[in-house]
Design an enzyme around this catalytic site. Structure first.
Site, PDB file in Angstrom:
ATOM      1  N   ASP A   1      -0.138  -4.232  -6.035  1.00 31.82           N
ATOM      2  CA  ASP A   1       0.802  -3.374  -6.761  1.00 31.82           C
ATOM      3  C   ASP A   1       2.195  -3.821  -6.331  1.00 31.82           C
ATOM      4  OD1 ASP A   1       1.729  -1.288  -8.379  1.00 31.82           O
ATOM      5  OD2 ASP A   1       1.831   0.088  -6.675  1.00 31.82           O
TER       6      ASP A   1
ATOM      7  N   CYS B   1       4.832  -1.157 -12.223  1.00 31.61           N
ATOM      8  CA  CYS B   1       5.280   0.039 -12.943  1.00 31.61           C
ATOM      9  C   CYS B   1       6.494  -0.329 -13.789  1.00 31.61           C
ATOM     10  CB  CYS B   1       5.582   1.189 -11.989  1.00 31.61           C
ATOM     11  SG  CYS B   1       6.804   0.804 -10.721  1.00 31.61           S
TER      12      CYS B   1
ATOM     13  N   ALA C   1       0.767  -1.243   0.000  1.00 25.32           N
ATOM     14  CA  ALA C   1       0.000   0.000   0.000  1.00 25.32           C
ATOM     15  C   ALA C   1       0.802   1.299   0.000  1.00 25.32           C
ATOM     16  CB  ALA C   1      -0.954   0.004   1.203  1.00 25.32           C
ATOM     17  N   ALA C   2       1.950   1.350   0.666  1.00 25.81           N
ATOM     18  CA  ALA C   2       2.647   2.629   0.813  1.00 25.81           C
ATOM     19  C   ALA C   2       3.096   3.169  -0.547  1.00 25.81           C
ATOM     20  CB  ALA C   2       3.849   2.469   1.740  1.00 25.81           C
TER      21      ALA C   2
ATOM     22  N   GLU D   1       1.426  -2.796   4.416  1.00 21.90           N
ATOM     23  CA  GLU D   1       2.780  -2.435   4.001  1.00 21.90           C
ATOM     24  C   GLU D   1       3.768  -3.192   4.879  1.00 21.90           C
ATOM     25  OE1 GLU D   1       5.998  -1.545   2.345  1.00 21.90           O
ATOM     26  OE2 GLU D   1       4.176  -0.723   1.430  1.00 21.90           O
TER      27      GLU D   1
ATOM     28  N   LYS E   1      -2.870   4.285  -4.222  1.00 24.54           N
ATOM     29  CA  LYS E   1      -3.969   3.380  -4.553  1.00 24.54           C
ATOM     30  C   LYS E   1      -4.894   3.170  -3.355  1.00 24.54           C
ATOM     31  CE  LYS E   1      -1.473   1.085  -8.284  1.00 24.54           C
ATOM     32  NZ  LYS E   1      -0.285   1.973  -8.194  1.00 24.54           N
TER      33      LYS E   1
ATOM     34  N   GLY F   1       0.396   5.228  -0.376  1.00 25.20           N
ATOM     35  CA  GLY F   1      -1.031   5.440  -0.177  1.00 25.20           C
ATOM     36  C   GLY F   1      -1.810   5.910  -1.377  1.00 25.20           C
TER      37      GLY F   1
END
Length: 485
Positions: free
Chosen positions: A201, A254, A135-136, A157, A140, A138
């Site tokens: 992610d 990414c 998550a970090a 995270e 998304k 933040g």
């Protein structure tokens, strides 16, 4: 597409060689685009609409009427995000009180494609429990929380040093429907078939950051990309167990590397029997041809979406949506093994004082040590379940610290979207006063300033707390959040 040149290390030769093989017809345009300046974009908080003023009279232009200098730089919408906006240039966000109030989040445009995916009927129909597994800081997490304000979102995270940024951004966003955890992905196998939606992610080789982050180029290597691919498969295997039957997993990176993108998806489908879900590339009101700029990757059972710098106004990004077969039983209804000892029921007296600060009556109140929190009543049982299985760092909204028979309000209370600001004394800040508050400076006491707690606001947006003790206003803005210029 911005055209100014960046001063960066040269692209790794092994990377450029692979791109020439991977995109034979457009490799020159692709590589040239990586040497241009990145686009700048923000995502608005739909639950904290920014008011406008008209100091110059009715004839003023729209850019004269906004209270945020950043908003005057908007150049158009991000086509796949209802709340995304491009900016003409990158301003200093630090001095904008609207940013600190959670009015918007600075986010890369390509990753906002997640918002479009979350609006698919199959996702919106059943997404009561959502996991953002990596998550970090933040981006998304706040996007998901805004899209599903009545759902419970677990933001996980594993890296301790990244937790403070995730916590600060989540609190400022103010939706109050988040549980922040710090766990390895393997720990989520304890919550078998629990989440309707899992967003992964995953850590990757970072090729999509080559334009905006110079260090990404020097840190890239073929060996590191291969290591990332293996690690991603391990994470996918563990998180897949936590997806409820008929639920969905969103996989994003990414990077442009097929080994980390579509080949990992092919491996997952073969291993699990999951199936990719197509995402319609239609964006209401868009006349820019944005749908044609997204590269749809279709290879056998694999469907994914790639964002390439020579085609889209955004950085490198890949997304694939996978549906889990609708067999088996969801674990939503199972009871927690035991109440976590760190979470205690709040006393009626402690909660009574703070309940008047909020508009929503459908809140459950609880204590973590001497801190008073609230969360939506329907989420309380799930919170106990999560706390019995995971390491919970933060949950719901921290309303305040219980000190004897009173509650000292916490910053999160001021920033919660349910804060009943109209019920409380307010210290209404102009721009300079708001910036002074954010620097944690003392603000002046005037004759009409009420004693006791004051909600510092900027054009109606709460920023935090002040306390008038007669001779001065004590500033309770968190020391670790203060701006230094």
């Amino acid at each position: 597409m911005p055209s100014s040149q960046n001063t960066q290390p040269a692209l790794p030769e092994a990377f450029t060689a692979r791109i020439r093989r991977q995109i034979p017809e457009h490799h020159d345009a692709f590589l040239d685009a990586l040497e241009t300046a990145p686009a700048v974009s923000i995502r608005l908080n739909p639950h904290k609409p920014v008011p406008v003023t008209n100091p110059a009279g009715s004839g003023a232009s729209p850019r004269d009427r906004v209270i945020s200098p950043v908003f005057s730089l908007t150049s158009g919408p991000v086509p796949w995000s209802r709340n995304g906006r491009y900016l003409r240039e990158r301003p200093s966000f630090t001095g904008d009180p609207v940013f600190h109030a959670g009015g918007y989040y600075v986010q890369e445009a390509s990753s906002m494609f997640l918002e479009h995916v979350l609006n698919l009927p199959a996702i919106r129909q059943k997404s009561d429990l959502i996991l953002d597994a990596c998550a970090a800081p933040g981006g998304k997490t706040t996007l998901i929380a805004a899209q599903f304000p009545r759902s419970l979102v677990v933001a996980n995270e594993v890296i301790r040093s990244r937790i403070p940024a995730l916590l600060e951004n989540s609190i400022k966003w103010g939706t109050g429907n988040l549980v922040i955890t710090r766990n390895e992905s393997r720990h989520f196998t304890r919550l078998n078939s629990y989440f309707d939606l899992v967003v992964a992610d995953v850590p990757c080789s970072g090729e999509g950051l080559f334009r905006k982050t110079p260090s990404a180029r020097s840190e890239w290597s073929v060996d590191n990309a291969a290591h990332c691919s293996l690690r991603q498969r391990s994470i996918l295997t563990e998180l897949w167990e936590a997806v409820a039957p008929g639920g969905h997993l969103v996989y994003t990176t990414c990077t442009f590397n097929p080994d980390e993108n579509e080949r990992n998806i092919a491996w997952l489908l073969n291993k699990t029997g999951g199936e990719c879900v197509s995402v319609p590339l239609t964006f209401p009101g868009d006349s820019s041809g944005a749908a044609d700029s997204i590269h749809e990757i279709s290879d056998g059972p694999v469907t994914g979406y790639g964002f390439y710098p020579h085609r889209t106004s955004g950085e490198g990004f890949f997304l694939s949506l996978i549906r889990k077969p609708a067999t088996g039983t969801s674990a939503h209804a199972r009871r927690p093994r035991a109440h976590a000892p760190a979470i205690l029921d709040a006393s009626d007296h402690a909660a009574a004082e703070a309940t008047t600060w909020f508009e929503d009556d459908d809140l459950a109140w609880f204590q973590i040590s001497d801190r008073l929190h609230h969360i939506r009543s329907s989420h309380m049982e799930h919170l106990h379940m999560l706390a019995s299985s995971l390491s919970v760092v933060y949950a719901g909204t921290e309303a305040g610290k219980i000190i004897r028979d009173a509650v000292r309000p916490s910053p999160a209370a001021a920033l919660d979207i349910r804060m009943a600001a109209h019920r409380l004394p307010q210290f209404r800040c102009g721009l300079e006063e708001a910036q002074a508050f954010l620097r944690r400076e003392t603000l002046p006491v005037s004759g009409d300033t009420a004693t006791g707690w004051q909600l510092a606001t900027y054009h109606g947006l709460p920023l935090g707390w002040l306390k008038n003790i007669g001779s001065r206003l004590n500033n309770y803005h968190p020391m670790e959040w203060r701006i230094r210029r």
